[in-house]
Structure formats: structure tokens, C-alpha cells
Scaffold this active site. Structure first.
Site, PDB file in Angstrom:
ATOM      1  CD  GLU A  91      -0.962  -6.454   4.793  1.00  0.00           C
ATOM      2  OE1 GLU A  91      -0.556  -6.674   3.633  1.00  0.00           O
ATOM      3  OE2 GLU A  91      -1.178  -5.305   5.233  1.00  0.00           O
ATOM      4  CG  HIS A 140      -3.325  -3.702   3.027  1.00  0.00           C
ATOM      5  ND1 HIS A 140      -2.281  -3.222   3.786  1.00  0.00           N
ATOM      6  CD2 HIS A 140      -4.052  -2.626   2.658  1.00  0.00           C
ATOM      7  CE1 HIS A 140      -2.371  -1.902   3.870  1.00  0.00           C
ATOM      8  NE2 HIS A 140      -3.438  -1.515   3.199  1.00  0.00           N
ATOM      9  CB  CYS A 158      -0.990  -0.051   1.161  1.00  0.00           C
ATOM     10  SG  CYS A 158      -2.457   0.929   0.840  1.00  0.00           S
TER      11      CYS A 158
HETATM   12  N1  GLN Z   1      -2.126   6.667   2.893  1.00  0.00           N
HETATM   13  C1  GLN Z   1      -2.196   5.943   1.673  1.00  0.00           C
HETATM   14  C2  GLN Z   1      -3.547   6.099   1.000  1.00  0.00           C
HETATM   15  O1  GLN Z   1      -4.493   6.457   1.641  1.00  0.00           O
HETATM   16  C3  GLN Z   1      -1.871   4.488   1.872  1.00  0.00           C
HETATM   17  C4  GLN Z   1      -2.848   3.767   2.737  1.00  0.00           C
HETATM   18  C5  GLN Z   1      -2.329   2.471   3.276  1.00  0.00           C
HETATM   19  O2  GLN Z   1      -1.122   2.240   3.312  1.00  0.00           O
HETATM   20  N2  GLN Z   1      -3.200   1.617   3.762  1.00  0.00           N
HETATM   21  O3  GLN Z   1      -3.697   5.837  -0.166  1.00  0.00           O
END
Ligand code: GLN
Length: 535
Positions: free
Chosen positions: A509, A507, A381
Site C-alpha cells: 500500500e 506493505h 503483513c
Molecule cells: N505483528 C507482526 C510482526 O511484527 C506483523 C506486523 C505488521 O503487520 N506490520 O511481524
């Protein structure tokens, strides 16, 4: 009709109610029963989505896009149950629903009260999970018995047995038997008091599971049983494990917890083979190699902030029969002291998700070193977004490239807010959330890892790769190896000529399990072992 198990906690928090509830799920599933799990959280937030990871730990995202408590991650890792937005219920969510009904006029003429309206709402959340094909619903109540805020939940659970019949409900209380070093004695008093509080509410626990750091003697178990009014054979010991939380199903099965539960609830279930879990534990105990991986993030001081990432690393380690030590690298220290010393001795780095500007420059610096030196890199992310920014700055020459989340006036907004996020005012539950399909590029590392060309992974973000920069990034050697099926959104990036460099907007994970390690984590650890061997 489904049977119900309610798991409460006593004496202190952090006893591992989530893992214990999940392990009960493992044991019942092994006997051929279909389980569903659920967590009640007594806090007033509607969900943990707006809470800091320092406060609350990781926010676990379900397939249907609910932002939930990290215990739901344990439920999915230990069982085949699929979590959804009904599986995590907070005080805030209950009140929100009741107040909406009141405004709509559903209770016209009545005074809306904690009993019965709030307790009815809580009970309906339990019933919702008791579908035709569910044998057992396991509901865990967050917090500790005696907390003011969990009272309506406990009252609802008391009523629940009254409604559906006592024979269909099992109350399990997870408690702590305290070892007093100075006296070299085990102390059961706190447990007695905690069960006493439950009895005041009208709940008589059927089973006690006693957390302990030392073995509990038969005498102390008998005493606990007598004083707590629980049958002697219904008091189980859950000692601190030496190696892994995945020992817990075996630990409880050894004492016959699943037999006792099935007998009490009149459940047929047979078998109960958990050899796959024993195998996992054996692998954890007998690694053949050892490496260090860097976790480059800003919440590294908080044990639970990246829970699923740590677990996914464990699963990949198990799959590679390696011991992976995770070194927590504080990105703000990289910013202060430079990346060189911080990355020494590491065989790979993971840059996990996050929000806001703090520590981002440190992440970008660490990624630069990984890209330039062939150190395996895995970005999740925000970690993927940082990889794109780093590449734009240092390979494509776009000085001051950034994400508009970090620098609104960057000349090169490589990462920018998603179009449908622009008009949103509310912060809670409004990100791009839940599972989305992603198409993988033929010949890419991602495609090789997954072995298929269409995957589904869970998201939680507001910003995304800016399509305006696709061509220039690709011309310079960044591979946009995963996109939404129509090609509109970039979901994964790699770089050419690097042994293992991959970032995902999602994600991965959240889908990794000990019995089913995630392919990306598994291959990342394989590459890290290779990096280590070549050094
Ligand atoms: N802050 C970033 C976004 O909102 C990444 C979010 C995250 O890592 N879950 O796109």
C-alpha cells in the site's frame, strides 16, 4: 539555491495540512520544478513507530526504513518526491540529536539552550533537504499555531527567513473560516486570532489558504485579507471536496495558487498541466460498477489507522473505474458472532497489518471462509501471517498452529520471530524496516500481477514465515510465490485453485499512487469485480 515554503496550521487540527502541502507539491511539479517535502511533528516521541494507530493513525514507512507520519504518504502519493528519514522530524528527534552532541562534548563550555541550539538543529533539518537539484522545499509544521510545543519550530522558521533572505521563503498559513449555522454566517475571527499569534512570533504569513465548508464571499475574503495583513490576491479558498482529496490540486490551481507562489518566490517554472489529476477525479465521479470490500482489522473504527490501504483501494478502484465501498469489519465481532453474517455481500476482503493478539482469531476465521468459498483475499503483513496460520491449521491439520507473537508455546510456530530480532531490547526503530527486494515465482499470481520477476517493497515486522514448515505447506497447496532473492525468507504466499488469494509480508500500500495504482491492489479489485459479476 532552493526556495522554501513553510506551511503552518491555525484554529483547529485536522484541516488537511498534509494534503494541502502535498497538493502544492503537485502544482509546482506540474510546472517542471523539483520539490521535496518534510513534516515537523512537535511531539516528544522520536518517531511515531511506538505509538498506537488509535493515537496517531498509520505509521508510514519510507524506502530507507524510517517510521514516519502518515502525511508523508500524501507527499509520495501527490508528487514524485521520494521520502526518507530526513523528511519527518519530531521534537524527540531534535532533542535526541542535541543531547547526543552535548554528551559528546560538541558544545563544551556552553550552556545548551532552546535558542540557539534547538532552533539551529531544526534549521539544519530544513537545510538538509535543500539539495542542489531541489527547487522548492515544502516544510509542514504539525499541530496548530498557539500550541506550546510547536513554539521552537516556529521560532526556527522565523529565523530561517532571516538567515537565507525573506525573498527565498514563503509562509503559508492554512486556516479555518467557520460557518455558524444558527447565524447563517461565515466567521473570520478565529483566523484573525490565529494569524495574530503568528505575528507575535514574528512570522507574517504571505498566503492564507482558508478551509471552509461553504463558499466564502469576496467580502469575507477581503475582510480576512485586511485584518490578517495579507494581500487580497493571496487569500485562497479550500472548500470541502465532494468526491476525493485528489480534487484539491485542481481546486487550488483554478484560483492561481501556483502562479502566485512562483511569482512570489521568483521561480521560473512553466506549463502546469494537471490534466492527469482531472482525469483521476473524472473517474472517481463516474464509476461504472460498484462493489463492497471488507477491511478485516482491529483498528477499523479509526479513520486514519490504515490510511495508505484505503488510498491504495481508491487508486485500484479508479483504475478499474469502479466505486469500491469499504466495509469495516471488526475482527473481535467475528470472534463473538462468527464470520458468516459479517462477510455477507462482500466481493473481497483485505486483512491489513497489526500487532498483538487482539482480533487475530477473527482474522483467521474470515480468511478460512475466503479460502473455502473463493472470495478474493488480500493479506498485508499480519494478514499474510494469518493466512499461513489458517492454512496450517485447516489444510495441513496442524491444530493450534500460530505465530509466536500470539502464542509463545504453540506446537506449530508457523510464524516466528526473526533471528536477528531475538537479541533486541529496544522497541523503537528496531523492526525489519524499509525496502527489500523480492523474487517472484514463475507462473504465480503475484508474478502475473507485477509483470516482472524482481520487485522492491517496504517492510515493517518482527516475525516471519518459519522455514521449517515450508515443505509441508507447499505439499498441501500453498505457493510460496515470493522470497528474498537468495530464497532465505518467504515474502509472499498464495493458494492453488483459488481465484485470488494472496498474502504479502510487506506493505504494498505504501507504493500505490492515484496516477500509478499498485498492481496487486489493481488486480485484487479486478478479481473482486469478477467475483461480484459471477454472483
Ligand atoms: N505483528 C507482526 C510482526 O511484527 C506483523 C506486523 C505488521 O503487520 N506490520 O511481524
Amino acid at each position: 539555491m532552493s526556495k522554501h515554503i513553510f506551511v503552518t496550521g491555525g484554529v483547529v487540527s485536522s484541516l488537511g495540512k498534509g494534503v494541502t502541502s502535498a497538493a502544492i507539491g503537485t502544482l509546482l511539479e506540474a510546472r517542471g520544478l523539483k520539490v521535496q517535502l518534510q513534516k515537523f511533528d512537535p511531539y516528544v516521541n522520536v518517531d511515531p513507530g511506538t505509538m498506537s494507530p488509535f493515537q496517531h493513525g498509520e505509521v508510514y514507512v519510507t524506502v530507507d526504513g524510517a517510521e514516519t507520519d502518515l502525511d508523508l504518504g500524501h507527499y509520495e502519493r501527490f508528487t514524485d518526491a521520494k521520502m526518507n528519514s530526513d523528511c519527518n522530524v519530531t521534537t524527540g528527534k531534535i532533542y535526541h540529536s542535541v543531547i547526543q552532541k552535548e554528551r559528546r562534548g560538541d558544545y563544551l563550555g556552553k550552556t545548551v539552550q532552546v535558542i540557539p541550539h534547538i532552533t539551529d538543529e531544526i534549521k539544519s533539518c530544513v537545510h538538509r533537504l535543500a539539495t542542489d537539484d531541489t527547487d522548492v522545499v515544502i516544510s509542514e509544521i504539525g499541530g496548530t499555531v498557539g500550541d506550546i510545543e510547536s513554539l521552537p519550530f516556529l521560532e526556527a522558521l522565523r529565523q530561517f527567513a532571516y538567515d537565507v533572505g525573506r525573498e527565498n521563503v514563503l509562509y503559508i498559513h492554512l486556516t479555518l473560516i467557520i460557518y455558524l449555522r444558527a447565524a447563517d454566517e461565515m466567521k473570520t475571527k478565529a483566523t484573525q486570532h490565529s494569524v495574530g499569534r503568528l505575528r507575535e512570533i514574528g512570522i507574517l504569513p504571505d498566503i492564507l489558504i482558508c478551509r471552509t465548508e461553504k463558499p466564502i464571499s469576496q467580502e469575507d475574503l477581503a475582510k480576512t485579507a485586511l485584518f490578517c495583513n495579507v494581500k487580497k490576491e493571496a487569500v485562497f479558498e479550500e472548500r470541502d471536496v465532494d468526491y476525493s482529496i485528489y480534487e484539491i490540486p485542481g481546486l487550488l490551481k483554478e484560483q492561481g495558487l501556483d502562479d502566485y507562489i512562483c511569482e512570489s518566490l521568483g521561480l521560473e517554472g512553466s506549463g502546469g498541466d494537471i490534466s492527469a489529476w482531472h482525469e483521476v477525479v473524472e473517474r472517481v465521479k463516474n464509476p461504472t460498477r460498484k462493489i463492497k470490500i471488507g477491511m478485516v482489522g482491529k483498528y477499523v473504527s479509526h479513520q486514519d489507522a490504515y490510511k495508505s490501504v484505503y488510498e491504495a483501494i481508491n487508486h485500484a478502484a479508479i483504475a478499474n473505474q469502479a466505486k469500491v465501498e469499504v466495509e469495516r469489519v471488526d475482527t473481535e465481532l467475528i470472534e463473538k458472532d462468527g464470520p458468516a453474517g459479517m462477510l455477507e455481500g462482500l466481493s473481497g476482503i483485505i486483512v491489513p497489518g497489526g500487532f498483538g493478539h487482539r482480533g487475530v482469531e477473527g482474522k483467521i476465521e474470515a480468511i478460512r471462509v475466503a479460502r473455502e468459498t473463493g472470495l478474493p483475499f488480500f493479506g498485508l503483513c499480519l494478514g499474510m501471517q494469518c493466512a499461513a496460520i489458517e492454512f496450517a491449521r485447516n489444510v495441513c491439520g496442524m491444530v493450534k498452529a500460530n505465530s509466536t507473537e500470539i502464542d509463545e508455546s504453540t506446537p506449530y510456530p508457523i510464524i516466528s520471530i526473526m533471528a536477528d530480532q531475538l537479541a533486541l531490547r529496544n522497541k523503537g526503530g528496531t523492526m525489519r524496516l524499509g525496502s527489500y527486494p523480492c523474487k517472484l515465482e514463475e507462473g504465480s499470481l503475484a508474478r502475473k500481477c507485477y509483470g516482472v520477476d524482481l520487485i522492491h517493497e517496504r517492510h515493517r515486522h518482527r516475525y516471519e514465515f518459519n522455514n521449517k514448515y515450508r515443505a509441508i505447506m507447499e505439499q498441501n497447496g500453498m505457493v510460496l510465490c515470493g522470497t528474498s532473492p537468495g530464497g532465505e525468507l518467504v515474502e509472499m504466499v498464495e493458494v492453488k485453485d483459488h481465484p485470488w488469494f494472496l498474502g504479502s509480508q510487506f506493505h504494498p500500500e505504501f507504493q500505490s499512487k492515484p496516477l500509478k495504482p499498485h498492481p496487486l491492489f489493481k488486480d485484487f479489485i479486478r478479481a473482486a469485480l469478477e467475483f461480484d459479476a459471477a454472483r
